[in-house]
Write a protein that holds these residues in place. Structure first.
Motif, PDB file in Angstrom:
ATOM      1  N   GLY A 150     -20.493  33.314 -27.802  1.00  0.00           N
ATOM      2  CA  GLY A 150     -20.210  31.921 -27.482  1.00  0.00           C
ATOM      3  C   GLY A 150     -19.152  31.804 -26.401  1.00  0.00           C
ATOM      4  O   GLY A 150     -18.048  32.341 -26.535  1.00  0.00           O
ATOM      5  N   SER A 151     -19.491  31.122 -25.314  1.00  0.00           N
ATOM      6  CA  SER A 151     -18.527  30.907 -24.225  1.00  0.00           C
ATOM      7  C   SER A 151     -18.537  29.434 -23.842  1.00  0.00           C
ATOM      8  O   SER A 151     -19.312  28.639 -24.380  1.00  0.00           O
ATOM      9  N   ILE A 200     -22.334  45.435 -24.148  1.00  0.00           N
ATOM     10  CA  ILE A 200     -22.706  45.142 -22.763  1.00  0.00           C
ATOM     11  C   ILE A 200     -22.986  43.646 -22.669  1.00  0.00           C
ATOM     12  O   ILE A 200     -23.876  43.135 -23.353  1.00  0.00           O
ATOM     13  N   VAL A 201     -22.242  42.967 -21.831  1.00  0.00           N
ATOM     14  CA  VAL A 201     -22.248  41.503 -21.830  1.00  0.00           C
ATOM     15  C   VAL A 201     -22.925  40.917 -20.593  1.00  0.00           C
ATOM     16  O   VAL A 201     -23.135  41.596 -19.590  1.00  0.00           O
ATOM     17  N   SER A 202     -23.248  39.644 -20.702  1.00  0.00           N
ATOM     18  CA  SER A 202     -23.706  38.853 -19.559  1.00  0.00           C
ATOM     19  C   SER A 202     -22.672  37.775 -19.282  1.00  0.00           C
ATOM     20  O   SER A 202     -21.756  37.558 -20.087  1.00  0.00           O
ATOM     21  N   TYR A 203     -22.807  37.106 -18.149  1.00  0.00           N
ATOM     22  CA  TYR A 203     -21.872  36.026 -17.812  1.00  0.00           C
ATOM     23  C   TYR A 203     -22.581  34.965 -16.985  1.00  0.00           C
ATOM     24  O   TYR A 203     -23.671  35.195 -16.445  1.00  0.00           O
ATOM     25  N   GLY A 207     -28.452  35.108 -14.474  1.00  0.00           N
ATOM     26  CA  GLY A 207     -29.885  35.131 -14.730  1.00  0.00           C
ATOM     27  C   GLY A 207     -30.233  35.328 -16.185  1.00  0.00           C
ATOM     28  O   GLY A 207     -31.387  35.121 -16.583  1.00  0.00           O
ATOM     29  N   GLU A 208     -29.255  35.725 -17.003  1.00  0.00           N
ATOM     30  CA  GLU A 208     -29.470  35.885 -18.444  1.00  0.00           C
ATOM     31  C   GLU A 208     -28.587  34.925 -19.241  1.00  0.00           C
ATOM     32  O   GLU A 208     -29.030  34.330 -20.206  1.00  0.00           O
ATOM     33  N   ALA A 209     -27.338  34.815 -18.843  1.00  0.00           N
ATOM     34  CA  ALA A 209     -26.423  33.875 -19.489  1.00  0.00           C
ATOM     35  C   ALA A 209     -26.691  32.461 -18.961  1.00  0.00           C
ATOM     36  O   ALA A 209     -27.396  32.276 -17.957  1.00  0.00           O
ATOM     37  N   PRO A 210     -26.144  31.437 -19.619  1.00  0.00           N
ATOM     38  CA  PRO A 210     -26.370  30.060 -19.158  1.00  0.00           C
ATOM     39  C   PRO A 210     -25.840  29.826 -17.739  1.00  0.00           C
ATOM     40  O   PRO A 210     -24.933  30.519 -17.274  1.00  0.00           O
ATOM     41  N   TRP A 224     -14.737  35.706 -15.681  1.00  0.00           N
ATOM     42  CA  TRP A 224     -13.905  36.481 -16.607  1.00  0.00           C
ATOM     43  C   TRP A 224     -13.725  35.767 -17.943  1.00  0.00           C
ATOM     44  O   TRP A 224     -13.534  36.411 -18.979  1.00  0.00           O
ATOM     45  N   ARG A 225     -13.834  34.450 -17.934  1.00  0.00           N
ATOM     46  CA  ARG A 225     -13.654  33.706 -19.184  1.00  0.00           C
ATOM     47  C   ARG A 225     -14.806  33.968 -20.157  1.00  0.00           C
ATOM     48  O   ARG A 225     -14.606  33.969 -21.379  1.00  0.00           O
TER      49      ARG A 225
END
Length: 405
Positions: A150-151, A200-203, A207-210, A224-225
């Motif tokens: 959750g971001s 392993i994260v997205s941001y 193309g994967e994260a919102p 970075w947030r």
């Protein structure tokens, strides 16, 4: 005689003034036109820097031989590299793994195929050479789960590879600009062998994260947030020490985390592969690569870091290049850093990595490669890349062996 000369001067003055006036007007118009052209190109470059774009072809398939399981690629600085790589294409396959170079000519490079291609395979000639190698987590043959972090922009997909034995040491990996999480898969087997859990994260906007409201990259200043939220997730899941690893622009993101995160207290170390340490250096270098006049990079940076430029770049807010310049902020670093960078990177020059190592020799270690290209150090010399990271982590006391000692 004097009257004659005086008359000649008086008679010539309006003509001369007219000629000079016309020349000055023409020069002013030419200067204005040149300035306008430079400005337009500079703004176009600025917009391109922050706009996510699809992967572009950078080579061509010259021949495909299913019988011998080989492929011949158009020769360039990347396709001739030794090691294992990947190739994005279209047709019956969208991604294939490549092995060693078997033969070379002035125009082509024949490589072994490590993905089986059937006799009826049809691949597009246009292709993109990649250092990913692994493109799906299943290919690692390690347990993993898909997570949502959750971001502020919404749930960001992540892959979690748990350590074989319970541990409170995690490695959080951050991919670069124009790529996705799969870029980081190469490092997972090493971290797993050392007893670390890997996330392993997205941001935003990758193309994967919102998508953010603007849909533009912040070059690390905003992304970075989202990764900071991943540190919070890891902390709630039992992590007490975290190794951050960033690739290319992921390095810029990780460095902003190290300087601004509320979770700085549990960061045990930072590993950077081909990182962006100072964006101004990168943009100047890219302008030279494209043979653009020197002022264009200056216009692009000015547009990106100013309020007036946001109307053209659509970033919503200026890019804070001063804040992103970690060489200038080197005195603020408190965590040990390992940088792996090739002096032949070809995309993100190693100059700022060298400068950071000089500025903070007490914290920063730089492993310099030669011949390798951007984010292809693992591919180029897997043993050296692996041994250097393993030794550095052991020295930090965060591996399973170090804990047992």
């Amino acid at each position: 005689m004097k009257n004659s000369r005086r008359a000649a001067r008086i008679g010539a003055s309006p003509v001369l003034r007219g000629a000079l006036g016309g020349a000055l007007v023409g020069l002013a118009a030419a200067t204005a036109l040149t300035t306008a052209v430079l400005g337009a190109v500079g703004i176009r470059v600025a917009r391109r820097v922050v706009t996510p774009a699809a992967r572009r072809a950078d080579t061509r398939i010259l021949a495909l031989d299913p019988a011998s399981q080989t492929v011949t690629l158009e020769r360039n600085d990347d396709t001739a590299l030794p090691g294992r790589y990947g190739l994005f294409t279209r047709g019956t396959e969208d991604y294939v793994k490549l092995g060693s170079v078997l033969a070379e000519s002035d125009g082509g490079v024949k490589r072994k195929l490590l993905t089986h291609i059937g006799p009826d395979a049809r691949l597009s000639a246009e292709a993109a050479f990649s250092g990913w190698y692994y493109d799906r987590p299943e290919q690692l043959h390690l347990p993993f789960s898909s997570q949502l972090i959750g971001s502020a922009v919404g749930p960001c997909p992540a892959w979690l590879f748990p350590a074989e034995e319970e541990t409170d040491v995690w490695c959080i990996q951050v991919h670069g600009r124009g790529t996705t999480r799969a870029e980081c898969l190469r490092a997972v087997p090493l971290m797993h062998s050392l007893g670390l859990t890997t996330l392993i994260v997205s941001y935003r906007n990758d193309g994967e994260a919102p998508r953010s409201r603007t849909g533009r990259y912040g070059l690390g200043s905003t992304e970075w947030r989202d990764v900071d939220a991943a540190i919070g997730f890891a902390r709630r899941s039992g992590a007490r020490r975290i190794v951050l690893m960033g690739w290319s622009m992921g390095g810029a993101i990780v460095l902003q985390l190290a300087l601004g995160s509320a979770h700085r207290d549990i960061i045990a170390g930072i590993i950077l592969d081909s990182p962006v340490v100072d964006w101004r250096v990168v943009l100047d270098y890219q302008a030279r690569l494209m043979n653009l006049p020197k002022p264009i990079a200056g216009v692009a940076i000015a547009a990106l870091e100013s309020d007036w430029g946001t109307a053209f770049t659509r970033t919503g807010r200026p890019i804070p290049f001063d804040r992103l310049d970690v060489v200038a902020r080197a005195g603020e670093l408190v965590h040990p850093v390992l940088i792996l960078h090739s002096d032949d990177d070809g995309f993100v020059p190693s100059d700022a990595s060298h400068d950071l190592a000089v500025a903070r020799p007490d914290l920063v270690e730089l492993e310099v490669f030669e011949g390798a290209r951007h984010t292809k150090l693992w591919n180029y010399d897997e043993r050296r890349w692996t041994d250097r990271i393993r030794t550095w982590l052991e020295q930090r006391g965060v591996t399973r062996e170090a804990e047992e000692a």
